[in-house]
Design an enzyme around this catalytic site. Sequence first.
Site, PDB file in Angstrom:
ATOM      1  N   LYS A   1       6.474   2.599  -1.017  1.00  0.00           N
ATOM      2  CA  LYS A   1       7.490   2.084  -1.865  1.00  0.00           C
ATOM      3  C   LYS A   1       7.600   3.279  -3.216  1.00  0.00           C
ATOM      4  O   LYS A   1       6.782   3.799  -3.452  1.00  0.00           O
ATOM      5  CB  LYS A   1       6.708   0.864  -2.580  1.00  0.00           C
ATOM      6  CG  LYS A   1       6.923  -0.375  -1.928  1.00  0.00           C
ATOM      7  CD  LYS A   1       6.148  -1.765  -2.475  1.00  0.00           C
ATOM      8  CE  LYS A   1       6.196  -2.792  -1.751  1.00  0.00           C
ATOM      9  NZ  LYS A   1       5.587  -2.928  -0.737  1.00  0.00           N
TER      10      LYS A   1
ATOM     11  N   ASP B   1       2.792   5.531   4.375  1.00  0.00           N
ATOM     12  CA  ASP B   1       2.595   4.961   3.358  1.00  0.00           C
ATOM     13  C   ASP B   1       2.415   5.627   2.011  1.00  0.00           C
ATOM     14  O   ASP B   1       2.094   6.945   2.021  1.00  0.00           O
ATOM     15  CB  ASP B   1       1.326   3.964   3.270  1.00  0.00           C
ATOM     16  CG  ASP B   1       1.853   2.706   4.075  1.00  0.00           C
ATOM     17  OD1 ASP B   1       2.930   2.665   4.417  1.00  0.00           O
ATOM     18  OD2 ASP B   1       0.780   1.779   4.294  1.00  0.00           O
TER      19      ASP B   1
ATOM     20  N   MET C   1      -6.065  -3.954  -5.642  1.00  0.00           N
ATOM     21  CA  MET C   1      -4.644  -4.324  -5.640  1.00  0.00           C
ATOM     22  C   MET C   1      -4.354  -5.580  -6.755  1.00  0.00           C
ATOM     23  O   MET C   1      -3.572  -6.342  -6.387  1.00  0.00           O
ATOM     24  CB  MET C   1      -3.847  -4.800  -4.272  1.00  0.00           C
ATOM     25  CG  MET C   1      -4.041  -3.534  -3.274  1.00  0.00           C
ATOM     26  SD  MET C   1      -3.094  -3.921  -1.623  1.00  0.00           S
ATOM     27  CE  MET C   1      -4.171  -5.318  -1.109  1.00  0.00           C
TER      28      MET C   1
END
Length: 505
Positions: free
Chosen positions: A61, A39, A176
């Site tokens: 991402k 990740d 988050m």
Amino acid sequence: MSRRREGKCFLVGAGPGDLGLVTLRAKELLEQADVIVYDALANPEMLGWARLDAEIIFAGKRAGEKTLSQDEINALLVEKSRLGKNVIRLKGGDPFVFGRGGEEAEALAAAGIDFEIVPGITSAIAAPAYAGIPVTHRDQNSQVTFFTGHEDPAKSESAIDFDALAKLGGTQVMLMGVDRLAAITREMLAHGSRKNLPVALVRLGTVGQQKTIVGTLETIAERASAAGFEAPAVAIFGDVVSLRKDLNWFENRPLFGKRIVVTRTRKQASGLSSQLRALGADVIQLPTIRIEPPSDLREFAELVQDAHSYDWIVFTSPNGVDAFFEIFFKLYDDAREIGAAKIAAIGPATAQRVKDFHLHVDLQPEEFVAEAVVKEFEKGGGVENLRILIARAEKARDLLPKQLSGMGAIVDEAFAYQTVPETRDVTGAHRRFSTEGADLITFTSSSTVENFLDLKLPWPAGMKVASIGPITSATARERGLSVDVEAKRHDVAGLIEAIRKFYGA
């Protein structure tokens, strides 16, 4: 008929970012992995521990890149495991703390794949700790609550019970949710949390880029917006935040906020990198050289075999020591087979490596350069007719063999290894350096200078140069660089000391 080997998938917590907080089990598995799926929040330098033939797949991402969906990641883990591979799913923090590790474990279980969970240190406790905020304290609170500000967008309403948060009190840690901070703090205020409740935001906690801002429940969203505060970040709500003013240890270290590039080989970089990190620096490991066996290994082995016939063996680097004794102990099973040969070593690291093999160093000059070895031999009465074996790198400076031969010695050069350009970039260091830049770059040999410049990476405005000694500095200047820092003592400790002094630390 041979039975196909069953694969296994390991859901591994990569920790919060600081390499020192990675578990021993995680490192062990990465070193053995066939496939690594990682990740964006996993420190990519961990990939440097992987085998050269490991398949490395990015599943996070990045702007402008295709992102794998969770279903695609699940399918990938199952597919690779079914091929009989050891698959590592490397996840930032802990895989079971808001990391969707539970979903991946369910997919593996449903597919009949053997799996193992390797917990990691979650940023929910690590980021506050590195910001000087204990999440529990006997005088302040008796409980801590973790919640996520980033929920499944398919939900019709939030699962966060703001009434319960207000009633619970204690310390509350949110992961988050920095992009929704204004909405979340409004809800907390609307449900009874007090306006002056201390709040801290910690971005990129535990690494040299860490940034912390403090406010109250009423002001923190505005302060975060004004500071351009972005994810990834952890928010801490509670009176324990007030302890930061006395307990802020990490951000007060002498090199905090400085981004420093280390260009040594990956194996050798760890010592320099870890010491710089211990002083608070944000380190980019960008190896520019790689150590490989010499081009004529047979010739080197023959010289090692005859080591007992020399009066002196001179080692110019730890790499030479390692290469020499790797061959030596394949040929002999007793260190005494080295005979009456005396040993000279350039630099304390080289001397220490000799001592690691339980051998005495008879000559170690105070200066860590070849010229100093020559001076020491002159002081000792010269070397006329003495047989000297120099274990060194191919294509290194020939000053030492020339000068000793000129003094009447019978010199043989044992080329123990060769230094080749490192062009691989498994950790993404080239990308990071090109996009983020750096404050300082360190060079520990002429080859690191040459090979870094040959990569033709953009030179960041204002980046300074630190050199381990005069030979390296001369090469840097020949290539058009200005040397801002030069170690007086030409080893890693001397380089660290010079960098500290340069930044006034």
